[in-house]
Design a protein around this motif. Sequence first.
Motif, PDB file in Angstrom:
ATOM      1  N   ILE A 122      13.884  -0.616   2.183  1.00 55.20           N
ATOM      2  CA  ILE A 122      12.501  -0.127   2.231  1.00 55.20           C
ATOM      3  C   ILE A 122      12.467   1.372   2.504  1.00 55.20           C
ATOM      4  CG2 ILE A 122      10.363  -0.209   3.587  1.00 55.20           C
ATOM      5  CD1 ILE A 122      10.915  -3.252   3.887  1.00 55.20           C
ATOM      6  N   LEU A 123      13.286   1.831   3.444  1.00 57.24           N
ATOM      7  CA  LEU A 123      13.335   3.265   3.755  1.00 57.24           C
ATOM      8  C   LEU A 123      13.818   4.067   2.548  1.00 57.24           C
ATOM      9  CD1 LEU A 123      14.795   3.192   7.379  1.00 57.24           C
ATOM     10  CD2 LEU A 123      12.457   3.791   6.705  1.00 57.24           C
ATOM     11  N   ALA A 124      14.829   3.537   1.843  1.00 55.81           N
ATOM     12  CA  ALA A 124      15.338   4.224   0.656  1.00 55.81           C
ATOM     13  C   ALA A 124      14.295   4.263  -0.447  1.00 55.81           C
ATOM     14  CB  ALA A 124      16.615   3.536   0.170  1.00 55.81           C
ATOM     15  N   LEU A 125      13.546   3.173  -0.606  1.00 57.63           N
ATOM     16  CA  LEU A 125      12.521   3.109  -1.650  1.00 57.63           C
ATOM     17  C   LEU A 125      11.384   4.085  -1.390  1.00 57.63           C
ATOM     18  CD1 LEU A 125      11.315   1.547  -4.148  1.00 57.63           C
ATOM     19  CD2 LEU A 125      10.145   0.110  -2.466  1.00 57.63           C
ATOM     20  N   LEU A 126      10.929   4.142  -0.141  1.00 58.36           N
ATOM     21  CA  LEU A 126       9.732   4.914   0.176  1.00 58.36           C
ATOM     22  C   LEU A 126      10.016   6.361   0.563  1.00 58.36           C
ATOM     23  CD1 LEU A 126       7.777   2.242   2.261  1.00 58.36           C
ATOM     24  CD2 LEU A 126       7.459   2.838  -0.137  1.00 58.36           C
ATOM     25  N   ARG A 127      11.154   6.607   1.217  1.00 60.67           N
ATOM     26  CA  ARG A 127      11.421   7.942   1.745  1.00 60.67           C
ATOM     27  C   ARG A 127      12.857   8.391   1.498  1.00 60.67           C
ATOM     28  NH1 ARG A 127       6.898   8.100   1.429  1.00 60.67           N
ATOM     29  NH2 ARG A 127       5.270   8.521   2.979  1.00 60.67           N
ATOM     30  N   GLY A 128      13.477   7.827   0.474  1.00 58.01           N
ATOM     31  CA  GLY A 128      14.882   8.118   0.225  1.00 58.01           C
ATOM     32  C   GLY A 128      15.186   9.584   0.011  1.00 58.01           C
ATOM     33  N   GLU A 129      14.445  10.224  -0.868  1.00 55.98           N
ATOM     34  CA  GLU A 129      14.705  11.634  -1.174  1.00 55.98           C
ATOM     35  C   GLU A 129      14.522  12.510   0.054  1.00 55.98           C
ATOM     36  OE1 GLU A 129      15.985  12.915  -3.739  1.00 55.98           O
ATOM     37  OE2 GLU A 129      15.890  11.248  -5.160  1.00 55.98           O
ATOM     38  N   GLN A 130      13.464  12.238   0.824  1.00 51.02           N
ATOM     39  CA  GLN A 130      13.209  13.028   2.029  1.00 51.02           C
ATOM     40  C   GLN A 130      14.317  12.848   3.054  1.00 51.02           C
ATOM     41  OE1 GLN A 130      11.107  11.155   0.356  1.00 51.02           O
ATOM     42  NE2 GLN A 130       8.980  11.841   0.506  1.00 51.02           N
ATOM     43  N   ILE A 131      14.817  11.626   3.201  1.00 49.26           N
ATOM     44  CA  ILE A 131      15.892  11.369   4.161  1.00 49.26           C
ATOM     45  C   ILE A 131      17.166  12.102   3.749  1.00 49.26           C
ATOM     46  CG2 ILE A 131      17.418   9.581   5.102  1.00 49.26           C
ATOM     47  CD1 ILE A 131      15.045   7.636   4.922  1.00 49.26           C
ATOM     48  N   ILE A 132      17.482  12.061   2.458  1.00 50.78           N
ATOM     49  CA  ILE A 132      18.684  12.742   1.974  1.00 50.78           C
ATOM     50  C   ILE A 132      18.563  14.254   2.170  1.00 50.78           C
ATOM     51  CG2 ILE A 132      20.016  13.304  -0.092  1.00 50.78           C
ATOM     52  CD1 ILE A 132      19.460  10.457  -1.076  1.00 50.78           C
ATOM     53  N   LYS A 133      17.401  14.825   1.855  1.00 57.38           N
ATOM     54  CA  LYS A 133      17.197  16.260   2.045  1.00 57.38           C
ATOM     55  C   LYS A 133      17.302  16.640   3.513  1.00 57.38           C
ATOM     56  CE  LYS A 133      14.298  17.037  -2.035  1.00 57.38           C
ATOM     57  NZ  LYS A 133      12.938  17.396  -2.523  1.00 57.38           N
ATOM     58  N   TRP A 134      16.713  15.811   4.388  1.00 56.89           N
ATOM     59  CA  TRP A 134      16.805  16.083   5.824  1.00 56.89           C
ATOM     60  C   TRP A 134      18.249  16.037   6.295  1.00 56.89           C
ATOM     61  CZ3 TRP A 134      18.833  12.942   9.639  1.00 56.89           C
ATOM     62  CH2 TRP A 134      18.662  13.399  10.945  1.00 56.89           C
ATOM     63  N   TYR A 135      18.993  15.046   5.818  1.00 58.83           N
ATOM     64  CA  TYR A 135      20.377  14.879   6.249  1.00 58.83           C
ATOM     65  C   TYR A 135      21.226  16.065   5.800  1.00 58.83           C
ATOM     66  CZ  TYR A 135      24.990  12.749   6.825  1.00 58.83           C
ATOM     67  OH  TYR A 135      26.281  12.491   7.198  1.00 58.83           O
ATOM     68  N   LEU A 136      21.077  16.459   4.532  1.00 62.34           N
ATOM     69  CA  LEU A 136      21.845  17.595   4.026  1.00 62.34           C
ATOM     70  C   LEU A 136      21.440  18.888   4.731  1.00 62.34           C
ATOM     71  CD1 LEU A 136      21.844  16.784   0.197  1.00 62.34           C
ATOM     72  CD2 LEU A 136      23.703  16.438   1.851  1.00 62.34           C
ATOM     73  N   GLY A 137      20.137  19.039   4.975  1.00 61.27           N
ATOM     74  CA  GLY A 137      19.667  20.220   5.686  1.00 61.27           C
ATOM     75  C   GLY A 137      20.141  20.261   7.120  1.00 61.27           C
ATOM     76  N   THR A 174       0.830  -1.208   0.000  1.00 58.67           N
ATOM     77  CA  THR A 174       0.000   0.000   0.000  1.00 58.67           C
ATOM     78  C   THR A 174       0.862   1.254   0.000  1.00 58.67           C
ATOM     79  OG1 THR A 174      -1.738  -1.178   1.219  1.00 58.67           O
ATOM     80  CG2 THR A 174      -1.831   1.231   1.220  1.00 58.67           C
ATOM     81  N   LEU A 175       1.935   1.250   0.791  1.00 59.11           N
ATOM     82  CA  LEU A 175       2.827   2.415   0.850  1.00 59.11           C
ATOM     83  C   LEU A 175       3.538   2.642  -0.480  1.00 59.11           C
ATOM     84  CD1 LEU A 175       4.382   1.960   4.412  1.00 59.11           C
ATOM     85  CD2 LEU A 175       2.625   3.595   3.703  1.00 59.11           C
ATOM     86  N   VAL A 176       3.910   1.554  -1.157  1.00 63.83           N
ATOM     87  CA  VAL A 176       4.520   1.691  -2.483  1.00 63.83           C
ATOM     88  C   VAL A 176       3.537   2.324  -3.454  1.00 63.83           C
ATOM     89  CG1 VAL A 176       5.386   0.408  -4.484  1.00 63.83           C
ATOM     90  CG2 VAL A 176       6.169  -0.194  -2.185  1.00 63.83           C
TER      91      VAL A 176
END
Length: 222
Positions: free
Chosen positions: A203-218, A58-60
């Motif tokens: 799974i985290l990279a597939l579903l929220r990868g971009e958000q995690i990278i943006k958060w980390y860089l920010g 469902t999340l995918v």
Amino acid sequence: MSLVLPPSRCVYCGNRLQPIDLIPIISFFLLRGRCRYCQARIPWHYPLVEAATGILFTLVWLSYGYSWATPAGWVFVAVLVGAAATDLMHLIIPDELLAAGILAGIPFLLLDSIPGTLWGLFAGLVAGGFMLAIAVVSRGGMGGGDIKLAAVMGLFLGPKMIGLALFLAFLIGGLVSIALILSGKKRGKELIPFGPYLALGGILALLRGEQIIKWYLGFWTW
């Protein structure tokens, strides 16, 4: 055991299961957690794996919608859930599971993006080579199943997201392992399955990868 032949059967009495016995989650409760034929208890990991797979599917869908990335993501998630479950229970990641995931996933990956699939093949080789290097340096500290799973993850995720997935897997796996050792639940030389952490990172990279990278860089530029 094969996923195709022989058909689904009770692992205790060997009776072939009927369609009414195989409805995900629902059949478990209809049968009150017992085999219809021998009354042996059905392990709880069956409905838990089914529920986890359904939620992730469902999340995918919510993340990718009407695109070929959705069925590709479903295949990827199914492989990761299966790999995590078998590694937790038996300390093994079956080659048949990974091969089935590749064969089922590549057509959807190609339909979604041919260049992306080529980059995925490259990422798979790099990820597998990286994990192989760790296994050689650590003299067996990393299993062959982990190496192959990382390669499959690279195929589905591509160069950018496989890097994030591996980073998250080592971070979470390291923290959990340290906690288990400090609490006395695991000894320093006792084997700890790494497949579940790879699966979680994927799974985290597939579903929220971009958000995690943006958060980390920010976080570092804040």
